[in-house]
Design a protein around this motif. Structure first.
Motif, PDB file in Angstrom:
ATOM      1  N   ARG A 189     -24.701 -37.330 -13.353  1.00  0.00           N
ATOM      2  CA  ARG A 189     -25.009 -38.717 -13.660  1.00  0.00           C
ATOM      3  C   ARG A 189     -24.006 -39.834 -14.074  1.00  0.00           C
ATOM      4  O   ARG A 189     -24.270 -40.897 -13.901  1.00  0.00           O
ATOM      5  N   ILE A 190     -22.991 -39.364 -14.632  1.00  0.00           N
ATOM      6  CA  ILE A 190     -21.859 -40.175 -14.872  1.00  0.00           C
ATOM      7  C   ILE A 190     -21.298 -40.777 -13.724  1.00  0.00           C
ATOM      8  O   ILE A 190     -21.112 -41.934 -13.435  1.00  0.00           O
ATOM      9  N   GLU A 191     -21.080 -39.757 -12.485  1.00  0.00           N
ATOM     10  CA  GLU A 191     -20.801 -40.242 -11.369  1.00  0.00           C
ATOM     11  C   GLU A 191     -21.803 -41.329 -10.761  1.00  0.00           C
ATOM     12  O   GLU A 191     -21.209 -42.509 -10.247  1.00  0.00           O
ATOM     13  N   GLU A 192     -23.043 -41.233 -11.318  1.00  0.00           N
ATOM     14  CA  GLU A 192     -24.036 -42.250 -10.419  1.00  0.00           C
ATOM     15  C   GLU A 192     -23.880 -43.564 -11.160  1.00  0.00           C
ATOM     16  O   GLU A 192     -23.956 -44.569 -10.751  1.00  0.00           O
ATOM     17  N   TYR A 193     -23.807 -43.385 -12.663  1.00  0.00           N
ATOM     18  CA  TYR A 193     -23.618 -44.590 -13.407  1.00  0.00           C
ATOM     19  C   TYR A 193     -22.391 -45.412 -12.941  1.00  0.00           C
ATOM     20  O   TYR A 193     -22.492 -46.479 -12.716  1.00  0.00           O
ATOM     21  N   LEU A 194     -20.988 -44.922 -12.625  1.00  0.00           N
ATOM     22  CA  LEU A 194     -20.199 -45.524 -12.275  1.00  0.00           C
ATOM     23  C   LEU A 194     -20.083 -46.184 -10.947  1.00  0.00           C
ATOM     24  O   LEU A 194     -19.828 -47.272 -10.744  1.00  0.00           O
ATOM     25  N   LYS A 195     -20.977 -45.499 -10.174  1.00  0.00           N
ATOM     26  CA  LYS A 195     -21.069 -46.176  -8.679  1.00  0.00           C
ATOM     27  C   LYS A 195     -22.222 -47.311  -8.963  1.00  0.00           C
ATOM     28  O   LYS A 195     -22.063 -48.287  -8.200  1.00  0.00           O
ATOM     29  N   SER A 196     -23.349 -47.087  -9.902  1.00  0.00           N
ATOM     30  CA  SER A 196     -24.233 -48.317 -10.109  1.00  0.00           C
ATOM     31  C   SER A 196     -23.403 -49.357 -10.618  1.00  0.00           C
ATOM     32  O   SER A 196     -23.932 -50.482 -10.485  1.00  0.00           O
ATOM     33  N   GLU A 197     -22.557 -49.305 -11.423  1.00  0.00           N
ATOM     34  CA  GLU A 197     -21.764 -50.290 -12.031  1.00  0.00           C
ATOM     35  C   GLU A 197     -20.927 -51.111 -10.883  1.00  0.00           C
ATOM     36  O   GLU A 197     -21.225 -52.163 -10.864  1.00  0.00           O
ATOM     37  N   ARG A 198     -20.348 -50.558 -10.126  1.00  0.00           N
ATOM     38  CA  ARG A 198     -19.594 -51.098  -9.005  1.00  0.00           C
ATOM     39  C   ARG A 198     -20.639 -51.590  -8.009  1.00  0.00           C
ATOM     40  O   ARG A 198     -20.317 -52.740  -7.456  1.00  0.00           O
ATOM     41  N   ARG A 199     -21.714 -50.942  -7.633  1.00  0.00           N
ATOM     42  CA  ARG A 199     -22.772 -51.707  -6.679  1.00  0.00           C
ATOM     43  C   ARG A 199     -23.276 -53.163  -7.541  1.00  0.00           C
ATOM     44  O   ARG A 199     -23.355 -53.927  -6.777  1.00  0.00           O
ATOM     45  N   LEU A 200     -23.360 -53.150  -8.833  1.00  0.00           N
ATOM     46  CA  LEU A 200     -24.026 -54.113  -9.356  1.00  0.00           C
ATOM     47  C   LEU A 200     -22.982 -55.219  -9.384  1.00  0.00           C
ATOM     48  O   LEU A 200     -23.167 -56.553  -9.124  1.00  0.00           O
ATOM     49  N   LEU A 201     -21.865 -55.271  -9.745  1.00  0.00           N
ATOM     50  CA  LEU A 201     -20.662 -55.928  -9.856  1.00  0.00           C
ATOM     51  C   LEU A 201     -20.527 -56.637  -8.412  1.00  0.00           C
ATOM     52  O   LEU A 201     -20.174 -57.941  -8.087  1.00  0.00           O
ATOM     53  N   ARG A 202     -20.361 -55.811  -7.390  1.00  0.00           N
ATOM     54  CA  ARG A 202     -20.054 -56.306  -6.061  1.00  0.00           C
ATOM     55  C   ARG A 202     -21.255 -56.892  -5.474  1.00  0.00           C
ATOM     56  O   ARG A 202     -21.155 -58.149  -4.985  1.00  0.00           O
ATOM     57  N   LEU A 203     -22.647 -56.773  -5.852  1.00  0.00           N
ATOM     58  CA  LEU A 203     -23.755 -57.618  -5.605  1.00  0.00           C
ATOM     59  C   LEU A 203     -23.734 -58.960  -5.980  1.00  0.00           C
ATOM     60  O   LEU A 203     -23.875 -59.900  -5.484  1.00  0.00           O
ATOM     61  N   LEU A 204     -23.111 -59.178  -7.427  1.00  0.00           N
ATOM     62  CA  LEU A 204     -23.180 -60.485  -7.963  1.00  0.00           C
ATOM     63  C   LEU A 204     -21.956 -61.174  -7.398  1.00  0.00           C
ATOM     64  O   LEU A 204     -21.967 -62.397  -6.984  1.00  0.00           O
ATOM     65  N   GLU A 205     -20.771 -60.492  -7.128  1.00  0.00           N
ATOM     66  CA  GLU A 205     -19.681 -61.234  -6.650  1.00  0.00           C
ATOM     67  C   GLU A 205     -20.112 -61.781  -5.225  1.00  0.00           C
ATOM     68  O   GLU A 205     -19.594 -62.835  -4.684  1.00  0.00           O
TER      69      GLU A 205
END
Length: 345
Positions: A269-285
């Motif tokens: 779940r920690i790995e999923e959290y980190l991936k979710s972080e990156r996905r969110l920030l890429r989306l906004l960029e």
């Protein structure tokens, strides 16, 4: 049922740094004084202070003014009393007495009024009224709306926990995971921290599936870790609201094996959290219409969730006596629990 012969909390290898507010100890002392002043606790104050609400508040709040640290510590203290008094009513078969108290709290949250005089005199209700006014005064309209949504969901999850303990069959794993995101009581606290940090994200950002994935994974890591810390108490008193116990039941594991299985789930779940972080920030960029100030606020919000994940773990390991207390590990009620608290209403 599997047996708990030996138990050690594993290291969850959380890849985040954390610092604690320098006045966290002061907040802990003052939050304990607040609880005593409101008669939520009338004895065993030292044991209550050992929970370390001020230390937890100081680990998850980032760089905010002291008054925000203290307000969060007081809310946490109130929440612990709420949880323990609810547990007392379940143990004694008096859950029906919960309804007037929670009804008054919900009414005050919605209308600024708290029912009849007897309800307002209950320390849980009076304490909530004091906190709620100060919390909402420091929130934007959007954050306040989320707080007003999250508190009833938190209260409703306690009813779900009571139902689970009375049911003949244990809850399904996924049903429990969804409930635990609210019974952890973290979401209203996250609202408070975001307000303290001056983060005011528009609701459409909170509604993004990518943003929800970040929040949900953070809540799961924190909640599942807490279930490991609290396993001795919940196992000893027969409380089935614990991910480790449910994994043991539904996957046919021994409790030690179930602890290891939950550790694996947490790491994933920690790995999923980190991936979710990156996905969110890429989306906004990638979205040209996203205001740069919103991207900055999202980044600060994500950093706050990291503080929650690592801060809660460090607090449980090093600053909270709740999970190492002999009474707690034996499944007994907290020493400071007031058997008459609900009956005051």
């Amino acid at each position: 049922m599997a047996q708990l012969h030996s138990f050690a909390v594993p290291d969850f290898h959380l890849p985040f740094g954390n610092s604690k507010h320098p006045q966290a100890a002061r907040a802990n002392t003052e939050a304990t004084s607040w609880v005593l002043h409101h008669e939520l606790v009338t004895h065993a104050a030292e044991e209550f202070s050992g929970i370390g609400c001020g230390h937890l508040a100081g680990r998850v709040s980032g760089d905010v003014p002291y008054d925000r640290i203290l307000l969060l510590a007081e809310w946490m203290a109130w929440s612990f009393v709420l949880d323990d008094q609810h547990d007392h009513l379940i143990r004694t078969g008096q859950v029906a007495a919960w309804r007037p108290v929670i009804g008054a709290i919900t009414e005050y949250l919605e209308t600024g009024k708290a029912g009849d005089a007897s309800a307002r005199q209950n320390p849980l209700v009076a304490g909530f009224m004091d906190l709620c006014d100060r919390i909402l005064a420091g929130m934007s309209q959007g954050t306040a709306a989320r707080y007003r949504t999250h508190v009833p969901l938190m209260l409703g999850s306690l009813d779900q926990e009571a139902g689970n303990r009375r049911a003949a069959e244990r809850p399904a794993l996924q049903d429990y995971i969804l409930m635990r995101r609210h019974s952890s009581q973290i979401l209203p606290m996250m609202d408070m921290v975001e307000a303290g940090l001056g983060i005011d994200l528009p609701q459409h950002i909170h509604d993004l599936p990518e943003f929800r994935a970040v929040v949900d994974s953070a809540l799961d890591v924190i909640s599942w870790g807490n279930d490991v810390f609290s396993l001795p108490k919940e196992y000893s008193c027969g409380d089935n609201n614990n991910l480790v116990s449910l994994v043991a039941t539904w996957e046919g594991r021994s409790l030690p094996d179930a602890v290891q299985a939950v550790e694996v789930r947490i790491q994933a779940r920690i790995e999923e959290y980190l991936k979710s972080e990156r996905r969110l920030l890429r989306l906004l960029e990638a979205r040209p219409d996203t205001d740069p100030s919103v991207r900055t606020a999202v980044t600060r919000c994500v950093r706050s969730y990291q503080d929650w994940i690592i801060g809660a773990d460090l607090w449980q390991r090093y600053e909270c006596t709740r999970y190492s207390d002999e009474r707690f590990a034996a499944g007994l009620e907290s020493a400071y629990t007031r058997p008459d608290l609900i009956s005051v209403a």
